[in-house]
Design an enzyme around this catalytic site. Structure first.
Site, PDB file in Angstrom:
ATOM      1  N   ARG A  82       0.353   1.661  -1.846  1.00 26.53           N
ATOM      2  CA  ARG A  82      -0.748   1.407  -0.915  1.00 26.53           C
ATOM      3  C   ARG A  82      -0.920  -0.097  -0.683  1.00 26.53           C
ATOM      4  O   ARG A  82      -1.236  -0.526   0.434  1.00 26.53           O
ATOM      5  CB  ARG A  82      -2.050   2.041  -1.435  1.00 26.53           C
ATOM      6  CG  ARG A  82      -3.167   1.996  -0.404  1.00 26.53           C
ATOM      7  CD  ARG A  82      -4.356   2.835  -0.821  1.00 26.53           C
ATOM      8  NE  ARG A  82      -4.940   2.356  -2.060  1.00 26.53           N
ATOM      9  CZ  ARG A  82      -5.887   3.003  -2.738  1.00 26.53           C
ATOM     10  NH1 ARG A  82      -6.352   4.162  -2.296  1.00 26.53           N
ATOM     11  NH2 ARG A  82      -6.379   2.506  -3.852  1.00 26.53           N
ATOM     12  N   LYS A 184      -6.640  -1.185   2.318  1.00 23.39           N
ATOM     13  CA  LYS A 184      -7.642  -1.728   1.395  1.00 23.39           C
ATOM     14  C   LYS A 184      -7.821  -3.222   1.692  1.00 23.39           C
ATOM     15  O   LYS A 184      -7.412  -4.099   0.923  1.00 23.39           O
ATOM     16  CB  LYS A 184      -7.245  -1.443  -0.058  1.00 23.39           C
ATOM     17  CG  LYS A 184      -8.460  -1.105  -0.908  1.00 23.39           C
ATOM     18  CD  LYS A 184      -8.074  -0.398  -2.179  1.00 23.39           C
ATOM     19  CE  LYS A 184      -9.145  -0.526  -3.233  1.00 23.39           C
ATOM     20  NZ  LYS A 184     -10.469  -0.034  -2.881  1.00 23.39           N
ATOM     21  N   GLU A 220     -16.343   8.545   5.136  1.00 23.93           N
ATOM     22  CA  GLU A 220     -16.307   8.443   3.688  1.00 23.93           C
ATOM     23  C   GLU A 220     -17.552   7.761   3.176  1.00 23.93           C
ATOM     24  O   GLU A 220     -18.397   7.320   3.947  1.00 23.93           O
ATOM     25  CB  GLU A 220     -15.040   7.727   3.219  1.00 23.93           C
ATOM     26  CG  GLU A 220     -14.842   6.341   3.753  1.00 23.93           C
ATOM     27  CD  GLU A 220     -13.515   5.752   3.309  1.00 23.93           C
ATOM     28  OE1 GLU A 220     -13.181   5.846   2.126  1.00 23.93           O
ATOM     29  OE2 GLU A 220     -12.813   5.191   4.165  1.00 23.93           O
TER      30      GLU A 220
HETATM   31  N1  PLP Z   1     -12.472   4.789  -0.030  1.00 25.57           N
HETATM   32  C1  PLP Z   1     -12.751   3.496  -0.207  1.00 25.57           C
HETATM   33  C2  PLP Z   1     -13.384   2.747   0.909  1.00 25.57           C
HETATM   34  C3  PLP Z   1     -12.458   2.870  -1.430  1.00 25.57           C
HETATM   35  O1  PLP Z   1     -12.743   1.590  -1.640  1.00 25.57           O
HETATM   36  C4  PLP Z   1     -11.851   3.630  -2.461  1.00 25.57           C
HETATM   37  C5  PLP Z   1     -11.508   3.021  -3.728  1.00 25.57           C
HETATM   38  O2  PLP Z   1     -10.449   2.538  -3.917  1.00 25.57           O
HETATM   39  C6  PLP Z   1     -11.547   4.983  -2.210  1.00 25.57           C
HETATM   40  C7  PLP Z   1     -11.877   5.531  -0.984  1.00 25.57           C
HETATM   41  C8  PLP Z   1     -10.867   5.835  -3.233  1.00 25.57           C
HETATM   42  O3  PLP Z   1      -9.527   5.468  -3.424  1.00 25.57           O
HETATM   43  P1  PLP Z   1      -8.811   5.654  -4.813  1.00 25.57           P
HETATM   44  O4  PLP Z   1      -9.005   7.050  -5.201  1.00 25.57           O
HETATM   45  O5  PLP Z   1      -7.386   5.330  -4.545  1.00 25.57           O
HETATM   46  O6  PLP Z   1      -9.447   4.713  -5.763  1.00 25.57           O
HETATM   47  C1  COI Z   2     -12.021   1.470  -6.536  1.00 26.13           C
HETATM   48  O1  COI Z   2     -12.412   2.623  -6.670  1.00 26.13           O
HETATM   49  O2  COI Z   2     -11.117   0.986  -7.180  1.00 26.13           O
HETATM   50  C2  COI Z   2     -12.648   0.587  -5.573  1.00 26.13           C
HETATM   51  O3  COI Z   2     -11.976  -0.230  -5.062  1.00 26.13           O
HETATM   52  C3  COI Z   2     -14.056   0.761  -5.299  1.00 26.13           C
HETATM   53  C4  COI Z   2     -14.865  -0.518  -5.228  1.00 26.13           C
HETATM   54  C5  COI Z   2     -15.169  -1.112  -6.541  1.00 26.13           C
HETATM   55  C6  COI Z   2     -14.415  -1.500  -4.222  1.00 26.13           C
END
Ligand code: PLP
Ligand code: COI
Length: 338
Positions: A82, A184, A220
């Site tokens: 990612r 991200k 989300e």
């Molecule tokens: N959506 C957003 C905007 C986020 O910042 C995160 C965190 O990383 C997620 C979703 C969930 O992603 P992940 O499960 O890869 O941490």
């Molecule tokens: C994560 O779940 O790792 C995130 O990035 C969420 C937040 C702390 C930005």
């Protein structure tokens, strides 16, 4: 020092672990081997691309201790992939996934004493790529920095395991079609702070965003993906302008394989979300957080009388037990560092 850390009262806040990693890359060039060094301030030009034009991306991942005394990571290759995808979108140089995983593992070992005891939290790792070279015109910076730092953390939401209270914002969007919502990108988070602050001032834990095109579909939660359960169906908004979460992808697979649920990535309308049996959000920091209520245009919809739903609980238990090697991991998701 780690022995000053109150392991029983960790929150999701920064307590820097001792070692960080830094590598550099000139535009069009190759990444340096990089160095592990004591965590501390870095020197940066006021003209840095990241400071002036927001040319930066990040990841978030956790190292945890298992009951059996191992130290584990969850799907670190997915964070590496990612990060590459985010890098392409923001004109940053890609970092090899293989080297990414190697650096993360070494960072975990270097900062071992900062990993909370079993069951008390995790070591959150924050890899970032920033345009650190100085640039005045709006274009990619001449030099880049890949940095990883770490911090022991506890639960993301202050409510702990108690279901959270969310509000759908009708005033702000997080991301637009063809924008940067699906990567991200640091700017996505600054853009969401005003909405989050307003909603928190009203007593909610976080905000839920709607799609920017029609204002009809759930996108989300501030920093986690959204799910709703209706009977045997698990619905989650389609990607496009949402972040493709690694927890989200794992939850979809578990719900289908382990619980025989009908999993659908689709447009999830406000009405569908409000009439669901159970709702939760999922992410690295948030893990699986049950949603107790959603307010929309001043009206609050309460789920399960503010109790964690049985399916949400089952998904939480299965995911976290796989992550901590307490049940079999048939997918090879867990990477043992030590
Ligand atoms: N959506 C957003 C905007 C986020 O910042 C995160 C965190 O990383 C997620 C979703 C969930 O992603 P992940 O499960 O890869 O941490
Ligand atoms: C994560 O779940 O790792 C995130 O990035 C969420 C937040 C702390 C930005």
């Amino acid at each position: 020092m780690s022995f000053d850390i109150d392991w029983d009262n960790l929150s999701f806040s920064l307590t820097p672990a001792k070692t960080m990693f830094i590598a550099k890359c000139p535009i069009g060039g190759e990444w340096s081997d990089g160095e592990y060094m004591p965590y501390g301030d870095i020197s940066i030009s006021p003209g840095a691309g990241v400071l002036n034009y927001g040319q930066g991306i990040f990841e978030g991942m956790k190292a945890q201790r298992t009951k059996g005394g191992k130290i584990v990571l969850f799907r670190p290759d997915q964070n590496g992939l990612r990060l590459q995808n985010s890098a392409r979108r923001i004109c940053l140089p890609e970092f090899s996934v293989e080297k990414f995983v190697e650096v993360i593992k070494k960072m975990v070992i270097e900062n071992e004493e900062y990993i909370p005891p079993y069951g008390k939290g995790s070591l959150y790792l924050r890899p970032c790529i920033w345009g650190t070279g100085a640039i005045l015109g709006v274009s990619p910076a001449p030099e880049y920095t890949f940095i990883v730092y770490a911090s022991p953390v506890g639960q993301y939401f202050k409510t702990g395991f108690k279901p959270i209270k969310l509000e759908i914002t009708t005033e702000f969007h997080r991301a637009a079609p063809h924008g940067t919502g699906n990567v991200k990108y640091i700017g996505n988070y600054a853009a969401g702070m005003f909405a989050a602050r307003q909603t928190k001032e009203k007593g909610f834990n976080e905000v839920i965003y709607l799609d920017a095109r029609e204002d009809k579909y759930i996108e989300e939660v501030g920093a986690a993906n959204f799910f709703c359960i209706k009977g045997n169906k698990l619905l989650t908004p389609k990607t496009g302008s949402i972040l493709p979460g690694i927890t989200r992808k794992s939850v979809m697979q578990l719900a289908s394989d382990k619980f025989g649920m009908e999993v659908s990535e689709q447009n999830v309308s406000i009405e569908e979300a409000l009439s669901a049996d159970e709702v939760f959000c999922a992410g690295t920091a948030a893990v699986i957080s049950s949603i107790g209520s959603i307010s929309y245009k001043g009206k609050e919809t309460i789920y399960n009388n503010f109790n964690v739903g049985t399916v949400t609980q089952k998904i939480y238990d299965t995911l976290t037990k796989i992550q901590l090697q307490e049940i079999e991991d048939p997918y090879g998701w867990v990477v043992v560092v030590k």
